[in-house]
Structure formats: C-alpha cells, structure tokens
Scaffold this motif. Structure first.
Motif, PDB file in Angstrom:
ATOM      1  N   TYR A   1      17.490 -31.985  14.780  1.00  0.00           N
ATOM      2  CA  TYR A   1      17.558 -33.308  14.139  1.00  0.00           C
ATOM      3  C   TYR A   1      17.549 -33.208  12.616  1.00  0.00           C
ATOM      4  N   LYS A   2      17.341 -31.997  12.081  1.00  0.00           N
ATOM      5  CA  LYS A   2      17.438 -31.802  10.630  1.00  0.00           C
ATOM      6  C   LYS A   2      18.846 -31.375  10.237  1.00  0.00           C
ATOM      7  N   TRP A   3      19.673 -31.082  11.217  1.00  0.00           N
ATOM      8  CA  TRP A   3      21.053 -30.664  10.893  1.00  0.00           C
ATOM      9  C   TRP A   3      22.082 -31.407  11.745  1.00  0.00           C
ATOM     10  N   SER A   4      21.947 -32.743  11.726  1.00  0.00           N
ATOM     11  CA  SER A   4      22.974 -33.618  12.303  1.00  0.00           C
ATOM     12  C   SER A   4      22.962 -33.673  13.823  1.00  0.00           C
ATOM     13  N   GLY A   5      21.937 -33.157  14.435  1.00  0.00           N
ATOM     14  CA  GLY A   5      21.846 -33.184  15.888  1.00  0.00           C
ATOM     15  C   GLY A   5      20.743 -34.108  16.377  1.00  0.00           C
ATOM     16  N   PRO A   6      20.553 -34.147  17.683  1.00  0.00           N
ATOM     17  CA  PRO A   6      19.490 -34.970  18.266  1.00  0.00           C
ATOM     18  C   PRO A   6      18.126 -34.274  18.167  1.00  0.00           C
ATOM     19  N   HIS A   7      17.092 -34.926  18.696  1.00  0.00           N
ATOM     20  CA  HIS A   7      15.732 -34.398  18.580  1.00  0.00           C
ATOM     21  C   HIS A   7      15.479 -33.305  19.610  1.00  0.00           C
ATOM     22  N   VAL A   8      15.892 -32.103  19.246  1.00  0.00           N
ATOM     23  CA  VAL A   8      15.717 -30.901  20.067  1.00  0.00           C
ATOM     24  C   VAL A   8      15.296 -29.780  19.114  1.00  0.00           C
ATOM     25  N   GLY A   9      14.325 -28.974  19.536  1.00  0.00           N
ATOM     26  CA  GLY A   9      13.911 -27.824  18.724  1.00  0.00           C
ATOM     27  C   GLY A   9      14.364 -26.538  19.384  1.00  0.00           C
ATOM     28  N   ALA A  10      14.383 -25.455  18.617  1.00  0.00           N
ATOM     29  CA  ALA A  10      14.767 -24.154  19.182  1.00  0.00           C
ATOM     30  C   ALA A  10      14.026 -23.048  18.450  1.00  0.00           C
ATOM     31  N   VAL A  11      13.686 -22.014  19.203  1.00  0.00           N
ATOM     32  CA  VAL A  11      13.150 -20.790  18.602  1.00  0.00           C
ATOM     33  C   VAL A  11      14.046 -19.655  19.067  1.00  0.00           C
ATOM     34  N   VAL A  12      14.492 -18.844  18.096  1.00  0.00           N
ATOM     35  CA  VAL A  12      15.417 -17.744  18.398  1.00  0.00           C
ATOM     36  C   VAL A  12      14.678 -16.422  18.227  1.00  0.00           C
ATOM     37  N   ALA A  13      14.791 -15.563  19.237  1.00  0.00           N
ATOM     38  CA  ALA A  13      14.130 -14.256  19.182  1.00  0.00           C
ATOM     39  C   ALA A  13      14.980 -13.256  19.953  1.00  0.00           C
ATOM     40  N   ASP A  14      14.670 -11.990  19.779  1.00  0.00           N
ATOM     41  CA  ASP A  14      15.350 -10.947  20.542  1.00  0.00           C
ATOM     42  C   ASP A  14      14.933 -11.088  22.007  1.00  0.00           C
ATOM     43  N   PRO A  15      15.895 -11.198  22.923  1.00  0.00           N
ATOM     44  CA  PRO A  15      15.520 -11.347  24.346  1.00  0.00           C
ATOM     45  C   PRO A  15      14.568 -10.237  24.812  1.00  0.00           C
ATOM     46  N   ALA A  16      14.710  -9.037  24.267  1.00  0.00           N
ATOM     47  CA  ALA A  16      13.828  -7.930  24.675  1.00  0.00           C
ATOM     48  C   ALA A  16      12.382  -8.219  24.273  1.00  0.00           C
ATOM     49  N   LEU A  17      12.199  -8.843  23.116  1.00  0.00           N
ATOM     50  CA  LEU A  17      10.841  -9.219  22.690  1.00  0.00           C
ATOM     51  C   LEU A  17      10.292 -10.288  23.636  1.00  0.00           C
ATOM     52  N   LEU A  18      11.133 -11.266  23.968  1.00  0.00           N
ATOM     53  CA  LEU A  18      10.687 -12.335  24.878  1.00  0.00           C
ATOM     54  C   LEU A  18      10.306 -11.769  26.247  1.00  0.00           C
ATOM     55  N   GLU A  19      11.030 -10.727  26.686  1.00  0.00           N
ATOM     56  CA  GLU A  19      10.704 -10.094  27.978  1.00  0.00           C
ATOM     57  C   GLU A  19       9.275  -9.571  28.004  1.00  0.00           C
ATOM     58  N   SER A  20       8.768  -9.215  26.823  1.00  0.00           N
ATOM     59  CA  SER A  20       7.422  -8.615  26.773  1.00  0.00           C
ATOM     60  C   SER A  20       6.319  -9.671  26.738  1.00  0.00           C
ATOM     61  N   LEU A  21       6.710 -10.960  26.665  1.00  0.00           N
ATOM     62  CA  LEU A  21       5.722 -12.036  26.509  1.00  0.00           C
ATOM     63  C   LEU A  21       5.656 -12.907  27.763  1.00  0.00           C
ATOM     64  N   HIS A  22       4.449 -13.404  28.036  1.00  0.00           N
ATOM     65  CA  HIS A  22       4.258 -14.167  29.277  1.00  0.00           C
ATOM     66  C   HIS A  22       3.512 -15.467  29.009  1.00  0.00           C
ATOM     67  N   PRO A  23       4.303 -16.538  28.736  1.00  0.00           N
ATOM     68  CA  PRO A  23       3.669 -17.833  28.469  1.00  0.00           C
ATOM     69  C   PRO A  23       3.088 -18.433  29.749  1.00  0.00           C
ATOM     70  N   ASP A  24       2.175 -19.372  29.594  1.00  0.00           N
ATOM     71  CA  ASP A  24       1.722 -20.156  30.752  1.00  0.00           C
ATOM     72  C   ASP A  24       2.934 -20.860  31.333  1.00  0.00           C
ATOM     73  N   LYS A  25       3.054 -20.845  32.619  1.00  0.00           N
ATOM     74  CA  LYS A  25       4.176 -21.548  33.255  1.00  0.00           C
ATOM     75  C   LYS A  25       3.787 -21.962  34.662  1.00  0.00           C
ATOM     76  N   LEU A  26       4.538 -22.917  35.181  1.00  0.00           N
ATOM     77  CA  LEU A  26       4.306 -23.343  36.563  1.00  0.00           C
ATOM     78  C   LEU A  26       4.763 -22.221  37.503  1.00  0.00           C
ATOM     79  N   GLU A  27       4.084 -22.082  38.611  1.00  0.00           N
ATOM     80  CA  GLU A  27       4.406 -20.998  39.540  1.00  0.00           C
ATOM     81  C   GLU A  27       5.879 -21.009  39.975  1.00  0.00           C
ATOM     82  N   PRO A  28       6.410 -22.186  40.391  1.00  0.00           N
ATOM     83  CA  PRO A  28       7.803 -22.160  40.864  1.00  0.00           C
ATOM     84  C   PRO A  28       8.847 -22.178  39.749  1.00  0.00           C
ATOM     85  N   ALA A  29       8.430 -22.373  38.491  1.00  0.00           N
ATOM     86  CA  ALA A  29       9.406 -22.457  37.384  1.00  0.00           C
ATOM     87  C   ALA A  29      10.016 -21.075  37.144  1.00  0.00           C
ATOM     88  N   PRO A  30      11.243 -21.043  36.572  1.00  0.00           N
ATOM     89  CA  PRO A  30      11.926 -19.757  36.392  1.00  0.00           C
ATOM     90  C   PRO A  30      11.074 -18.753  35.614  1.00  0.00           C
TER      91      PRO A  30
END
Ligand SMILES: Cc1ncc(COP(=O)(O)O)c(C=O)c1O
Length: 401
Positions: free
Chosen positions: A218-247
């Motif tokens: 929403y700061k660059w002409s888009g709707p109210h959506v946020g994003a965080v960009v990281a190396d997928p390999a780094l994300l693979e090493s992290l484990h956020p809280d999530k619902l059991e059936p969620a991907p």
C-alpha cells in the motif's frame, strides 16, 4: 530514463479530486489498473486455495503470481516471499519465530532511526528470551545512522540486527549494505525494513545484504498487503507457530489463515504499473522495474529540491534531517503553529499531509519533538508534480504568516 508525470497521474482516478496528495508515505493511491485487477479477480470467481475446481486453481495462481511480482520488485526468489496483512504483523511473526532460538545473554541490535514496527517486536521478543537490546544511535542534526557504530554494537553474541532502509519521517537512507555486512561477519541475521524505501527507487535485496526484507504494497500503489522476502533456504530452517493442518512448506507455513486473494492480484498489477513508469523501459519485468524506479527516484529528487529550497527560504519553518542520501520526504515545523494545526490548515487548502510522530517513536524522542506534536510530514512519490509542491509552498507561506 524518463517519466511522464502527467501520464502517470492520469492513471490514478483518486488524483482527480483536486487535492495535492503529499501523504504517500502513509499510503499511496492506487492506479485504475490495480482497481481493475482486484475487481477482475472477483468477477472471474475465486475459491479457497488447494481445491480441484477452476476458481480454486485461480486463487493459487493469483498467489503464485503475486510472489513473483514482489520478487521482481525487490529482487530475491518468489519462493522466499511471505505474504501477510502488513509489515507490522509479519515482523511480529518473524520476531516470535526467530526468538525461539535466542538464549539469555544473546544480543539484538535495533536503531533509533527506525519506525517502531522494526523496533518493538524485537525489543519485546528479546525481553521474553532474556536477550540484551543494543541501540544504534542517530547522529544529529543530519539525522543519519553512522555505520561505524555497529563495530562496537556487534559481538559474537549478536543474533539479529534490525535496521531501516529509509526513515519514514526524515527520509534518511542509511548505509544498509555496510551494516548488514558487519552483522553477517559476526554471524547475525539482518532484518531490513523496506516499507518506506521500496517506493522511492530500485531495490535489490541481495545488494542490501538483507536476510529479511519487509515491504508493504500500500506504500507503492498497491492494496493493503505486506510481504517479507528471504532466502527460501533460510526460511526452511525456521519453524513459526502454525495450525496443525496448515501447509508446512515454505513460504506458506509463515502465512496464517486465508489470504485476500483478490488483493494479491492487485499487488501484481501494482508491480506491473511500477514497471511501466518509464514507458521507454524494455526487457523483463525486473529490468523494467529497475529502470522505472530509477526514473521515479530522479523525478522525486528534482521536485524534492524545489520543496526543500522553498521551505528552507521561509524564516518561520524549521526543517529536520539533511542526510546525504534521502527519500523525498520533508519533515518540518512552523514557528507559532502546532504541527496538527498546520496539517489541518493545509487540508483546508486541499493539501494532504500528516503531522505527528508517524510511529517514528524513538527518532522523534531523539529530535526532542515527540511531546510537542512532533512535526509535519510532506512526502513525494512518483505521481506528485510541480503543482503539488507549489500548492504546499504557497499554503505554508500563508499559514506561517
Ligand atoms: C518505515 C515503515 N516501517 C513500517 C511501517 C509499518 O508498516 P505496516 O503498516 O505495513 O505495518 C511503516 C508504516 O507507515 C513505515 O513507514
């Protein structure tokens, strides 16, 4: 590298209301193509993702296209683009996730230049983990964040460095690549707040050395959506809280609940729009984005000089910040008038600005103006033109008296 500002403005229906929109730093207007993309997505029919029927398959496609668009805007891999409601929510989510590995005595470095959304989530997560918070200080009156101080702030105990790519009030663009290199040298991760920086020039997360780069559409002409960009390999090493059936896959496992699919189509349209700002730009979307954002930066900086010269010539106006590298964001006070009063009087004259700390909580404290209403912020984005600046200058001159 040129931008036809009249053609760009014509793409934004909201600009026809006759106001000077100098509030872009708090959120931009959206072009007709974004509005159309959102309504087209709804019209085509969207289902929840993961189903076998066309409407569901369309939602999955819209999501994948959105990830690719964000990757094209800032660099990085589409598989490393986490989508969410806004930067603050995503930052709290990442802070909670990263802090699981923090131990008492670990160290986190935040800066007083940052918007509070890249400060408090880390400070609060550090407190829960027993980690120590170290502060990078702002140098006044320039409003810069000298990178040299990180040599003494960092140690082998540092786990994270959070720093902004641009201040949302002073516009200061610190030497992010230098800071993230120092963080990497001690084995710390870096979390770069690109919310204010992204709309103001070309972005390359790899060149910035950012392990995580946060931005808000929403700061660059888009709707109210946020994003965080990281190396997928780094994300693979992290484990956020999530619902059991969620991907459990990356980046999906960082995303909670059902996304606003139609808005994601709007994000893609916003990136396509940004890629078209320089109508002569050619090549891939990434190449066109880089050329167009460079043209937008050039346009904004030329107008910013007019704005700064005009405000600087007014005896009763005090301007804050003069870092050598800045976005086109002016922050000022008018003697004898509260910032809120100036903003209200500007609104009467059809000029949209913000007053106050704008969540630059630590910075306005350092500037010593947080308790007096802080200052007025007038920011330029690619669709602002000379008439917007002239109207602001004439109005401020009148208000200052
Ligand atoms: C520099 C900066 N960081 C973070 C934020 C918070 O972003 P969001 O509204 O997406 O949570 C803002 C919003 O104004 C901002 O300007």
């Amino acid at each position: 590298m040129t931008m036809d500002v009249a053609a760009v403005r014509a793409a934004y229906p909201a600009l026809a209301d006759g106001y000077a929109y100098l509030d872009g730093a708090a959120g931009t207007q959206v072009p007709g193509s974004v509005i159309d993309a959102i309504s087209a997505a709804h019209r085509a029919g969207l289902g929840n993702a993961g189903g076998v029927f066309p409407a569901s398959i369309r939602s999955a496609a819209v999501t994948a296209q959105c990830r690719q668009a964000v990757a094209d805007l800032v660099g990085g891999a589409a598989d490393g683009v986490i989508l969410g409601p806004n930067m603050t929510t995503l930052t709290y989510r990442l802070a909670g996730t990263l802090a699981r590995a923090w131990r008492p005595g670990d160290e986190v470095v935040v800066s007083r230049l940052d918007h509070d959304a890249n400060v408090r989530p880390w400070v609060q997560a550090a407190a829960r983990a027993g980690a120590v918070v170290r502060w990078a200080e702002v140098e006044l009156p320039a409003g810069d964040l000298p990178p040299g101080q990180y040599d003494s702030l960092l140690s082998e105990r540092t786990v994270l460095v959070a720093v902004t790519a641009a201040s949302n009030v002073l516009g200061t663009r610190p030497a992010v690549a230098e800071i993230t290199a120092k963080a990497r040298a001690v084995g710390a991760l870096s979390y770069v707040d690109g919310v204010h920086a992204t709309p103001h020039g070309p972005t390359d997360v790899a060149a910035l050395g950012a392990d995580f780069y946060a931005t808000s559409a929403y700061k660059w002409s888009g709707p109210h959506v946020g994003a965080v960009v990281a190396d997928p390999a780094l994300l693979e090493s992290l484990h956020p809280d999530k619902l059991e059936p969620a991907p459990g896959t990356v980046p999906d496992r960082f995303e909670q609940g059902t996304p606003p699919f139609a808005d994601l189509a709007g994000v893609t349209a916003a990136v396509d729009h940004l890629a078209s700002l320089d109508a002569s730009a050619a090549g891939t979307r990434r190449e066109r984005v880089l050329a167009s954002m460079a043209a937008a930066d050039e346009h904004e900086q030329a107008l910013f000089q007019v704005l700064l010269d005009g405000l600087g010539a007014m005896e009763k106006v005090t301007l804050y910040g003069k870092a050598p590298r800045r976005t086109a964001t002016a922050y000022f006070t008018v003697a004898g008038r509260s910032p809120a009063d100036v903003a209200a009087q500007l609104a009467d004259r059809k000029v949209n600005v913000w007053s106050g700390h704008n969540y630059a909580w630590e910075l306005t404290g350092v500037l010593g103006i947080r308790d007096t209403g802080s200052a007025v912020r007038a920011g330029l984005v690619h669709y602002n033109d000379r008439s917007d600046v002239d109207r602001l200058l004439a109005a401020v001159a009148e208000i200052a008296g």
